[in-house]
Design a protein around this motif. Structure first.
Motif, PDB file in Angstrom:
ATOM      1  N   ALA A 202      29.631 110.649  31.731  1.00  0.00           N
ATOM      2  CA  ALA A 202      29.616 111.980  31.112  1.00  0.00           C
ATOM      3  C   ALA A 202      28.534 112.817  31.790  1.00  0.00           C
ATOM      4  O   ALA A 202      27.339 112.522  31.657  1.00  0.00           O
ATOM      5  N   ARG A 203      28.915 113.845  32.516  1.00  0.00           N
ATOM      6  CA  ARG A 203      27.955 114.667  33.256  1.00  0.00           C
ATOM      7  C   ARG A 203      26.905 115.275  32.328  1.00  0.00           C
ATOM      8  O   ARG A 203      25.721 115.366  32.677  1.00  0.00           O
ATOM      9  N   SER A 204      27.309 115.675  31.120  1.00  0.00           N
ATOM     10  CA  SER A 204      26.354 116.292  30.195  1.00  0.00           C
ATOM     11  C   SER A 204      25.233 115.330  29.840  1.00  0.00           C
ATOM     12  O   SER A 204      24.066 115.735  29.694  1.00  0.00           O
ATOM     13  N   GLN A 205      25.558 114.039  29.722  1.00  0.00           N
ATOM     14  CA  GLN A 205      24.532 113.053  29.384  1.00  0.00           C
ATOM     15  C   GLN A 205      23.618 112.778  30.577  1.00  0.00           C
ATOM     16  O   GLN A 205      22.421 112.546  30.410  1.00  0.00           O
TER      17      GLN A 205
ATOM     18  N   ALA B  29      22.141 106.861  27.830  1.00  0.00           N
ATOM     19  CA  ALA B  29      23.114 107.804  28.378  1.00  0.00           C
ATOM     20  C   ALA B  29      24.262 107.078  29.050  1.00  0.00           C
ATOM     21  O   ALA B  29      24.092 105.990  29.602  1.00  0.00           O
TER      22      ALA B  29
ATOM     23  N   ASP C 214      22.842 115.035  32.761  1.00  0.00           N
ATOM     24  CA  ASP C 214      21.971 116.212  32.778  1.00  0.00           C
ATOM     25  C   ASP C 214      20.826 116.064  31.786  1.00  0.00           C
ATOM     26  O   ASP C 214      19.694 116.504  32.046  1.00  0.00           O
ATOM     27  N   GLU C 215      21.095 115.436  30.638  1.00  0.00           N
ATOM     28  CA  GLU C 215      20.042 115.211  29.639  1.00  0.00           C
ATOM     29  C   GLU C 215      18.959 114.274  30.181  1.00  0.00           C
ATOM     30  O   GLU C 215      17.768 114.466  29.905  1.00  0.00           O
TER      31      GLU C 215
ATOM     32  N   ALA D 106      24.113 116.029  39.745  1.00  0.00           N
ATOM     33  CA  ALA D 106      22.990 116.432  38.900  1.00  0.00           C
ATOM     34  C   ALA D 106      21.680 116.376  39.681  1.00  0.00           C
ATOM     35  O   ALA D 106      20.821 117.256  39.547  1.00  0.00           O
TER      36      ALA D 106
ATOM     37  N   ASN E 154      28.578 112.078  39.242  1.00  0.00           N
ATOM     38  CA  ASN E 154      27.791 112.792  38.232  1.00  0.00           C
ATOM     39  C   ASN E 154      26.297 112.727  38.525  1.00  0.00           C
ATOM     40  O   ASN E 154      25.588 113.743  38.444  1.00  0.00           O
TER      41      ASN E 154
END
Length: 281
Positions: free
Chosen positions: A62-65, A58, A67-68, A112, A108
């Motif tokens: 990138a916040r989405s990554q 990750a 979160d993953e 999260a 990030n």
């Protein structure tokens, strides 16, 4: 009894992997970094020691990554701690890259982590002695406050602040500013985490014998040991013991603070020594 889960960012090597090897005694680990092969090797090392681990590749910018990564950790069991050790030094990129990874990445990870934080949870952010030694007049605290309201403005203002002393010094300034931010942000978020019964703090290493630390040996990290009480680089396992302790449930009243672990470097440096080091760097 099922082990709780802990996330280690920057877990493929250096301080991150050293911390993971300690925390594996009583946690299932989720390691994250950008290098698939290095993460695979790190998981194999932990499993060889009798621990359990997995990894997620990750990019923390990138916040989405991010979160993953947290989703994977929660799927494995109760997420009890995050040690955020991922970061880059001045020799690893320009000012923008350093701000993106060290500062935006920390926002990030912290945001999260806050979403999932509960009673007993701990987030330990790795800062640096560079953040502690930055003169207060050079710390752009007003810009820091945009971290919670407008991340693009926050990023732009920090890059601009790092560039004020010229292009040649921008990467070094970005590093110091980004780490000063980590210290400030960890304290600033303490009350919000505390409302959930959770903790957040930062740890500031001095000169350590890691791959990244040795990259900066000629840029000031080596020279700093001349002023230290312990005139050597720290060993990764020495800072790892501190990080693992801070992330454990033992120091349950420890939050909102930065802990300096520098072999007595700052204690041995006055204004004259700092000026000498800045000129040489």
């Amino acid at each position: 009894m099922t082990k709780p889960t802990a996330i280690i960012t920057g877990g493929s090597g250096g301080m991150g992997l050293a911390t993971a090897q300690i925390m594996a005694a009583d946690h299932h680990l989720v390691l994250t970094d950008l290098d698939d092969a290095a993460l695979t090797a790190a998981v194999e090392q932990i499993e060889a020691l009798g621990g359990s681990a997995e990894y997620v590749v990750a990019d923390i910018t990138a916040r989405s990554q991010v979160d993953e990564v947290l989703a994977a950790a929660q799927a494995a069991g109760r997420l009890r701690a995050v040690v955020h050790a991922a970061g880059v030094s001045p020799h690893m990129g320009d000012a923008a890259k350093i701000i993106d990874i060290n500062a935006v990445g920390t926002v990030n990870v912290t945001r999260a982590a806050y979403v999932v934080a509960d009673d007993g949870f701990a987030l330990v952010n790795v800062a640096s002695i560079a953040g502690q030694m930055l003169p207060r007049i050079m710390v752009p605290t007003r810009a820091f406050r945009y971290a919670n309201t407008h991340l693009a403005t926050f990023r732009r203002k920090l890059i601009a602040a790092a560039s004020r002393t010229g292009k040649k010094a921008a990467a070094g300034q970005a590093y110091s500013i980004s780490k000063a931010f980590v210290i400030w942000y960890s304290a600033e978020q303490a009350a919000d985490f505390g409302a959930k019964g959770a903790r957040i703090l930062s740890v500031s290493p001095g000169s350590f014998d890691t791959e990244m630390g040795r990259l900066e040996e000629d840029g000031g990290a080596g020279r700093m040991t001349d002023f230290a009480a312990l005139k050597r680089f720290g060993r990764p396992e020495e800072i790892a013991e501190l990080l693992a302790f801070c992330a454990s449930d033992k120091p349950g009243y420890l939050t909102g603070i930065d802990i300096l672990c520098d072999g007595g470097t700052k204690a041995g440096m006055g204004f004259k020594e700092m000026l000498t080091l800045a000129r040489e760097a």
